[in-house]
Design a protein around this motif. Structure first.
Motif, PDB file in Angstrom:
ATOM      1  N   LEU A   1       0.817  -1.209   0.000  1.00 34.71           N
ATOM      2  CA  LEU A   1       0.000   0.000   0.000  1.00 34.71           C
ATOM      3  C   LEU A   1       0.856   1.268   0.000  1.00 34.71           C
ATOM      4  CD1 LEU A   1      -2.786   1.351   0.243  1.00 34.71           C
ATOM      5  CD2 LEU A   1      -2.613   1.062   2.721  1.00 34.71           C
ATOM      6  N   LEU A   2       1.788   1.368   0.933  1.00 36.37           N
ATOM      7  CA  LEU A   2       2.595   2.585   1.059  1.00 36.37           C
ATOM      8  C   LEU A   2       3.504   2.779  -0.146  1.00 36.37           C
ATOM      9  CD1 LEU A   2       3.612   2.522   4.845  1.00 36.37           C
ATOM     10  CD2 LEU A   2       1.587   3.527   3.773  1.00 36.37           C
ATOM     11  N   ALA A   3       4.136   1.710  -0.601  1.00 37.80           N
ATOM     12  CA  ALA A   3       5.057   1.822  -1.729  1.00 37.80           C
ATOM     13  C   ALA A   3       4.336   2.274  -2.989  1.00 37.80           C
ATOM     14  CB  ALA A   3       5.757   0.486  -1.965  1.00 37.80           C
ATOM     15  N   THR A   4       3.137   1.748  -3.215  1.00 35.51           N
ATOM     16  CA  THR A   4       2.387   2.102  -4.416  1.00 35.51           C
ATOM     17  C   THR A   4       1.896   3.546  -4.357  1.00 35.51           C
ATOM     18  OG1 THR A   4       1.719  -0.204  -4.683  1.00 35.51           O
ATOM     19  CG2 THR A   4       0.449   1.440  -5.888  1.00 35.51           C
ATOM     20  N   LEU A   5       1.423   3.983  -3.185  1.00 41.28           N
ATOM     21  CA  LEU A   5       0.997   5.375  -3.034  1.00 41.28           C
ATOM     22  C   LEU A   5       2.168   6.335  -3.262  1.00 41.28           C
ATOM     23  CD1 LEU A   5      -1.311   5.066   0.114  1.00 41.28           C
ATOM     24  CD2 LEU A   5      -2.055   5.714  -2.187  1.00 41.28           C
ATOM     25  N   ALA A   6       3.331   6.022  -2.696  1.00 35.51           N
ATOM     26  CA  ALA A   6       4.504   6.887  -2.866  1.00 35.51           C
ATOM     27  C   ALA A   6       4.951   6.918  -4.325  1.00 35.51           C
ATOM     28  CB  ALA A   6       5.643   6.400  -1.968  1.00 35.51           C
ATOM     29  N   ALA A   7       4.943   5.765  -4.982  1.00 33.68           N
ATOM     30  CA  ALA A   7       5.346   5.704  -6.384  1.00 33.68           C
ATOM     31  C   ALA A   7       4.399   6.507  -7.267  1.00 33.68           C
ATOM     32  CB  ALA A   7       5.396   4.246  -6.850  1.00 33.68           C
ATOM     33  N   GLU A   8       3.105   6.468  -6.951  1.00 35.84           N
ATOM     34  CA  GLU A   8       2.139   7.251  -7.733  1.00 35.84           C
ATOM     35  C   GLU A   8       2.412   8.752  -7.612  1.00 35.84           C
ATOM     36  OE1 GLU A   8      -2.604   8.385  -7.997  1.00 35.84           O
ATOM     37  OE2 GLU A   8      -1.938   6.956  -6.481  1.00 35.84           O
TER      38      GLU A   8
ATOM     39  N   PRO B   1      -7.763 -10.713  -8.498  1.00 35.20           N
ATOM     40  CA  PRO B   1      -6.574 -11.376  -7.959  1.00 35.20           C
ATOM     41  C   PRO B   1      -6.355 -11.111  -6.478  1.00 35.20           C
ATOM     42  CG  PRO B   1      -6.064 -10.239 -10.015  1.00 35.20           C
ATOM     43  CD  PRO B   1      -7.423  -9.779  -9.592  1.00 35.20           C
ATOM     44  N   GLY B   2      -7.022 -10.087  -5.927  1.00 35.53           N
ATOM     45  CA  GLY B   2      -6.935  -9.823  -4.489  1.00 35.53           C
ATOM     46  C   GLY B   2      -5.995  -8.708  -4.099  1.00 35.53           C
ATOM     47  N   THR B   3      -5.481  -7.942  -5.055  1.00 35.79           N
ATOM     48  CA  THR B   3      -4.497  -6.905  -4.740  1.00 35.79           C
ATOM     49  C   THR B   3      -5.083  -5.822  -3.850  1.00 35.79           C
ATOM     50  OG1 THR B   3      -3.638  -7.311  -6.963  1.00 35.79           O
ATOM     51  CG2 THR B   3      -2.721  -5.463  -5.754  1.00 35.79           C
ATOM     52  N   ASN B   4      -6.253  -5.321  -4.201  1.00 36.50           N
ATOM     53  CA  ASN B   4      -6.878  -4.279  -3.376  1.00 36.50           C
ATOM     54  C   ASN B   4      -7.223  -4.799  -1.988  1.00 36.50           C
ATOM     55  OD1 ASN B   4      -7.901  -3.029  -6.323  1.00 36.50           O
ATOM     56  ND2 ASN B   4      -7.431  -1.513  -4.758  1.00 36.50           N
ATOM     57  N   LEU B   5      -7.626  -6.064  -1.902  1.00 35.48           N
ATOM     58  CA  LEU B   5      -7.950  -6.630  -0.594  1.00 35.48           C
ATOM     59  C   LEU B   5      -6.702  -6.728   0.273  1.00 35.48           C
ATOM     60  CD1 LEU B   5      -9.966  -7.854   1.342  1.00 35.48           C
ATOM     61  CD2 LEU B   5      -9.702 -10.059   0.168  1.00 35.48           C
ATOM     62  N   LEU B   6      -5.564  -7.095  -0.323  1.00 31.91           N
ATOM     63  CA  LEU B   6      -4.304  -7.109   0.423  1.00 31.91           C
ATOM     64  C   LEU B   6      -4.012  -5.731   1.013  1.00 31.91           C
ATOM     65  CD1 LEU B   6      -2.038  -9.233  -1.950  1.00 31.91           C
ATOM     66  CD2 LEU B   6      -2.586  -9.816   0.420  1.00 31.91           C
ATOM     67  N   ALA B   7      -4.182  -4.678   0.195  1.00 33.69           N
ATOM     68  CA  ALA B   7      -3.924  -3.312   0.658  1.00 33.69           C
ATOM     69  C   ALA B   7      -4.930  -2.904   1.735  1.00 33.69           C
ATOM     70  CB  ALA B   7      -3.977  -2.346  -0.522  1.00 33.69           C
ATOM     71  N   PHE B   8      -6.195  -3.262   1.547  1.00 35.62           N
ATOM     72  CA  PHE B   8      -7.236  -2.937   2.519  1.00 35.62           C
ATOM     73  C   PHE B   8      -6.905  -3.547   3.881  1.00 35.62           C
ATOM     74  CE2 PHE B   8     -11.236  -3.933   4.683  1.00 35.62           C
ATOM     75  CZ  PHE B   8     -11.921  -2.730   4.617  1.00 35.62           C
ATOM     76  N   LEU B   9      -6.392  -4.768   3.873  1.00 38.24           N
ATOM     77  CA  LEU B   9      -6.092  -5.452   5.132  1.00 38.24           C
ATOM     78  C   LEU B   9      -4.834  -4.914   5.798  1.00 38.24           C
ATOM     79  CD1 LEU B   9      -7.046  -9.080   4.081  1.00 38.24           C
ATOM     80  CD2 LEU B   9      -8.270  -7.590   5.679  1.00 38.24           C
ATOM     81  N   GLU B  10      -4.011  -4.156   5.078  1.00 35.11           N
ATOM     82  CA  GLU B  10      -2.919  -3.430   5.740  1.00 35.11           C
ATOM     83  C   GLU B  10      -3.491  -2.348   6.650  1.00 35.11           C
ATOM     84  OE1 GLU B  10       0.526  -2.014   3.674  1.00 35.11           O
ATOM     85  OE2 GLU B  10       0.394  -3.562   2.123  1.00 35.11           O
ATOM     86  N   LEU B  11      -4.668  -1.838   6.297  1.00 34.06           N
ATOM     87  CA  LEU B  11      -5.303  -0.778   7.074  1.00 34.06           C
ATOM     88  C   LEU B  11      -6.224  -1.331   8.156  1.00 34.06           C
ATOM     89  CD1 LEU B  11      -6.173   1.550   4.064  1.00 34.06           C
ATOM     90  CD2 LEU B  11      -4.390   1.933   5.771  1.00 34.06           C
ATOM     91  N   LEU B  12      -6.967  -2.384   7.838  1.00 30.56           N
ATOM     92  CA  LEU B  12      -7.913  -2.984   8.801  1.00 30.56           C
ATOM     93  C   LEU B  12      -7.647  -4.480   8.886  1.00 30.56           C
ATOM     94  CD1 LEU B  12     -11.128  -1.055   7.639  1.00 30.56           C
ATOM     95  CD2 LEU B  12      -9.749  -0.600   9.670  1.00 30.56           C
ATOM     96  N   PRO B  13      -6.543  -4.865   9.518  1.00 30.61           N
ATOM     97  CA  PRO B  13      -6.075  -6.258   9.476  1.00 30.61           C
ATOM     98  C   PRO B  13      -6.950  -7.263  10.222  1.00 30.61           C
ATOM     99  CG  PRO B  13      -4.727  -4.964  10.980  1.00 30.61           C
ATOM    100  CD  PRO B  13      -5.631  -3.996  10.270  1.00 30.61           C
ATOM    101  N   GLN B  14      -7.809  -6.799  11.129  1.00 32.99           N
ATOM    102  CA  GLN B  14      -8.608  -7.744  11.912  1.00 32.99           C
ATOM    103  C   GLN B  14      -9.941  -8.100  11.248  1.00 32.99           C
ATOM    104  OE1 GLN B  14      -8.631  -6.951  16.274  1.00 32.99           O
ATOM    105  NE2 GLN B  14      -7.388  -5.157  15.763  1.00 32.99           N
ATOM    106  N   THR B  15     -10.195  -7.527  10.080  1.00 30.93           N
ATOM    107  CA  THR B  15     -11.453  -7.786   9.387  1.00 30.93           C
ATOM    108  C   THR B  15     -11.511  -9.245   8.926  1.00 30.93           C
ATOM    109  OG1 THR B  15     -11.378  -5.522   8.574  1.00 30.93           O
ATOM    110  CG2 THR B  15     -12.970  -7.010   7.534  1.00 30.93           C
ATOM    111  N   LYS B  16     -12.649  -9.860   9.136  1.00 36.82           N
ATOM    112  CA  LYS B  16     -12.887 -11.219   8.636  1.00 36.82           C
ATOM    113  C   LYS B  16     -13.623 -11.104   7.302  1.00 36.82           C
ATOM    114  CE  LYS B  16     -13.152 -13.166  13.292  1.00 36.82           C
ATOM    115  NZ  LYS B  16     -14.007 -13.892  14.285  1.00 36.82           N
TER     116      LYS B  16
END
Length: 522
Positions: free
Chosen positions: A175-182, A269-284
């Motif tokens: 998440l952070l690397a992609t935001l910074a690169a953008e 493929p789940g890329t956005n979900l991976l990033a989302f879970l960096e922010l809210l990791p306890q979500t089921k």
């Protein structure tokens, strides 16, 4: 003829001779003009585009006998002098190469819900300098800089911030690397979050070599878009993770349970979900994905994750379990569904008062098929043109001949197609895009590329695939925000929050771009 009494047209209406006419594009014969006069003509177009014209085109002609290389040098120097200013132009020039030089001028302004301010920019920069990087800080900084050049507005801090952003772009955080690169890319330094990309690929299984980096070997995506390319190259898509941060903000605002149970509809493929879970990791999360190929990536990305359950199924067919869901979310998927059915099925899952969150691309309002085609063209091309930049100058160019042709073709064609769309020439713009797609597909590229920077042009190819699929109304079925909200109301879902996190066309939140919305069931 007495000028005080102009002639009538026979029905009593006055007739006036036409003294000027609108021209969709300009032609400048440089053989009869001085260098300063050519600069003045270019400056006029720069001012017009800066003041609100979306695009302009200048065709430079010359008399026979002049060498093409000399002519090109002459007009390129005139452009450089026209651009020379202590102030920044909100305009980007593109050269279309041919027998005679053609210059396309496109506006670089972005209009989003986010209310930027100089104090907000200073606050984001202060947080960057004094604290560990967070998604919120990078999100704020990206939005604050949409219509600003850091080097122009804060030259004394620009190099410090750029170095810090470069360091973040090399981090392992997807998440952070992609935001910074953008941010760096849109500030004029094309940047890839390489470590994050490679980490993403390694999570997805076996790998082969990509210019010294490993990458995952995969297959093709359903009918129109390659999921392997999507999984690898989509990270350079404008606002790709801004929508994820904005979505997480809305979830946090309306959902107070940190261990909430959510359905993610169409995660691909789940890329956005991976990033989302960096922010809210306890979500089921119950991740529901119908594509066989995308599902394979999805399960690979979440191996061993006990909070994530992946189901290969059409969301419209999954049995409803009301007590198991706190909210439903979807990122970049609603336009792949029968939208009314998607909304109605979502409402069936939710308890009264339950929430439904959506992040997706939408186009500007339309009523006719021609309007829809025009708005699709303008929207997708707006994502593509910022990634048409000169290939980075190096001592050795690692690209194959085919890759060079590929890059040059997009750099030549995409700005011209954007100009045609912006001036209402729908059929010409559509033909140009279809022809470009046909030529791109003849290269037969896989995800193996000679240089990572080719990701910027491979993303354009993906976006072009989506554009043409949208014109054919196959796989891609975009609507516009106000209509989407009204459709949701018909399903019993009330819009309680809406923002455009990245604008592609128009000034208001009902126009095209990347949108994030929250709905509540009545």
């Amino acid at each position: 003829m007495d000028p005080r009494h102009p002639p009538t047209n026979g029905s009593g209406c006055f007739q006036y001779a036409s003294v000027s006419s609108y021209q969709a594009e300009r032609t400048i014969n440089i053989s009869v003009l001085s260098h300063e006069a050519i600069c003045d003509r270019i400056r006029q177009s720069l001012v017009e585009v800066s003041n609100g014209l979306v695009a302009d085109k200048i065709h430079f002609t010359y008399t026979c006998g002049q060498q093409v290389s000399a002519v090109r040098s002459q007009v390129e120097n005139a452009l450089l002098d026209a651009l020379a200013s202590p102030y920044r132009w909100a305009v980007r020039p593109y050269w279309v190469r041919g027998n005679e030089p053609v210059l396309i001028l496109l506006s670089t302004r972005q209009y989003n819900t986010y209310e930027s301010s100089f104090s907000g920019l200073l606050s984001a920069i202060s947080d960057m300098q004094t604290s560990a990087p967070t998604a919120d800080t990078l999100y704020r900084l990206a939005n604050e800089l949409d219509n600003r050049s850091l080097r122009s507005i804060l030259p004394e801090k620009a190099s410090i911030i750029e170095k810090k952003l470069t360091s973040i772009s090399h981090s392992n955080s997807l998440l952070l690397a992609t935001l910074a690169a953008e941010i760096l890319t849109y500030q004029g330094t094309p940047t890839l979050p390489m470590k994050a990309i490679m980490k993403l690929q390694q999570r997805a299984g076996g790998s082969v070599d990509l210019n010294g980096y490993p990458r995952h070997a995969a297959a093709t995506f359903e009918k129109r878009i390659k999921v392997d390319d999507y999984n690898f190259f989509e990270l350079v898509h404008p606002a790709y993770f801004r929508q994820t941060v904005a979505l997480a903000h809305l979830v946090t605002r309306f959902i107070k349970n940190p261990c909430a149970r959510a359905i993610d509809v169409g995660p691909g493929p789940g890329t956005n979900l991976l990033a989302f879970l960096e922010l809210l990791p306890q979500t089921k999360v119950l991740a529901v994905e119908p594509s066989d190929i995308a599902f394979q990536y999805l399960t690979d990305h979440f191996k061993g994750e006990t909070n994530i359950t992946c189901v290969r199924e059409d969301f419209l067919c999954v049995p409803v379990e009301l007590e198991e869901v706190d909210y439903i979310m979807s990122t970049g998927a609603s336009h792949h569904f029968y939208t009314d059915g998607f909304l109605q099925r979502s409402a069936q899952w939710l308890r009264p008062g339950g929430y439904w969150f959506i992040a997706d691309e939408m186009i500007s309002p339309f009523e006719t098929r021609k309007e829809r085609h025009l708005n699709l063209l303008r929207h997708h091309l707006a994502y593509m043109v910022p990634l048409c930049f000169p290939w980075p100058a190096r001592d050795v160019d690692p690209r194959t001949l085919s890759e060079r042709e590929f890059v040059d073709d997009f750099n030549n064609t995409v700005p011209l197609a954007k100009f045609l769309a912006e001036t209402g020439r729908v059929d010409d713009a559509e033909s140009l895009c279809r022809e470009l797609l046909s030529r791109a597909e003849r290269h037969g590229f896989t995800t193996k590329v000679s240089d990572p920077h080719l990701a910027f042009w491979r993303l354009q190819w993906l976006e072009l695939q989506a554009l043409v699929a949208g014109l054919d109304y196959e796989v891609e079925q975009k609507t516009y925000p106000r209509h989407f909200i009204k459709m949701a109301e018909g399903a019993g879902l009330k819009c309680v929050a809406h923002q455009r996190v990245y604008g592609t066309v128009g000034l208001t939140d009902d126009c095209a771009g990347t949108h994030v919305m929250a709905f509540q069931k009545a």
